[in-house]
Design an enzyme around this catalytic site. Structure first.
Site, short mmCIF file in Angstrom:
data_model
loop_
_atom_site.label_atom_id
_atom_site.label_comp_id
_atom_site.label_asym_id
_atom_site.label_seq_id
_atom_site.Cartn_x
_atom_site.Cartn_y
_atom_site.Cartn_z
N SER A 130 0.85 -1.19 0.00
CA SER A 130 0.00 0.00 0.00
C SER A 130 0.89 1.24 0.00
CB SER A 130 -0.87 0.02 1.26
OG SER A 130 -1.43 1.31 1.44
N TYR A 165 -2.55 -1.08 10.07
CA TYR A 165 -2.64 -1.55 8.68
C TYR A 165 -1.33 -1.26 7.94
CZ TYR A 165 -4.12 -1.48 3.76
OH TYR A 165 -4.22 -1.69 2.41
#
Ligand code: NDP
Length: 253
Positions: free
Chosen positions: A147, A160
């Protein structure tokens, strides 16, 4: 680029979003694709049906990753599906895409939530690779979805982002270990990319998210699938251990 005829691929989390777009793209390029999902059987079946309608080959495989026995279950289904269609269990391409967002502020994150994020996003890809290597020939391809949040601060998504930072280590270390076999391992880092999240139905929210990209739009799943298609193709044989920014310029600041 793009001739994957005779190749086999596993895309985890392929019932929706970028995984779905990747499964469709790799099938269009000629691969037999295992469309993995966790709970959404109908969506996975729809992906398989769409691929077959377009003349491609695919089958669905269910497994809950991050749960005990999940990787074993995944490979039982994968190997059965491959054997039935190709007569062997050879896997040429692995895309570790399945993941869960955090969505909980750091001050509210419980140890259980933290463990779950790491179990699905970081631990599962490690053990999927470990297990897949028994099926992978020389010259195989592995892509792990990270990400942009490993390079772009968002204090609401620390757990995350930490899990995605861990995923990126897979490319560095496995790439070195697997180089002698010609197996490449790379990370792809999407920015904000349209998925089934209701946020994408709110025009003001989409406008705000689009402003993060230098192209002033949110990513479409196909934008990322096309990058993955390059990395798994023969054209990318000289690229390994890399971090590929597929964020539409979000990381430019
Ligand atoms: P979606 O949320 O649209 O889909 C997630 C997929 O993963 C589904 O196929 C889902 O299966 C599967 N999945 C979820 N949890 C599990 C689990 N425990 N075990 C097995 N499969 C599971 O995905 P996106 O396209 O949004 O994201 C794909 C990847 O890209 C993820 O790794 C995500 O972290 C990353 N990413 C996404 C961004 C975005 O803006 N969308 C930005 C940056 C990175 P089922 O349908 O059966 O539930």
């Amino acid at each position: 680029m793009g001739d994957l005829t005779g190749k086999t691929a596993l895309v985890t989390g392929a019932s929706r979003g970028m995984g779905r777009a990747t499964a469709e793209r790799l099938a269009r390029d000629g691969a037999l694709v295992a469309v993995h999902y966790a709970t959404n059987e109908d969506a996975a079946a729809e992906v398989v049906a769409g691929i077959e309608k377009d003349g491609g080959r695919a089958f669905a495989v269910q497994a809950e990753l991050g749960a005990p026995g999940g990787v074993h279950e995944l490979f039982l289904g994968l190997e059965e599906g491959l054997k039935e269609r190709t007569g062997s269990t050879v896997l040429d391409i692995l895309v570790n895409n399945a993941g869960v967002m955090g969505g909980v502020k750091p001050e509210d994150t419980t140890p259980e939530q933290f463990d779950r994020i790491f179990a699905v996003n970081a631990k599962a890809p490690f053990f999927v690779i470990q297990r897949a290597l028994a099926n992978m020939p020389d010259g195989a391809r592995i892509v792990n979805i990270s990400s942009g949040l490993t390079r772009f601060a968002n204090p609401d998504e620390i757990a995350y982002a930490m899990s995605k930072g861990a995923v990126e280590q897979l490319a560095l270390h496995f790439a070195k270990a697997l180089g002698p076999r010609g197996i490449t391992v790379n990370s792809v880092a999407p920015g904000i990319t349209r998925n089934g999240n209701p946020l994408f139905d709110i025009p003001e929210a989409v406008e705000a998210m689009a402003a993060l990209s230098t192209f002033n739009r949110v990513g479409e799943p196909q934008d990322v699938a096309d990058v993955i298609a390059f990395l798994v193709s023969d054209d990318a044989r000289w690229v390994t251990g890399s971090f590929v920014d597929a964020s539409g310029g979000t990381l430019l600041g």
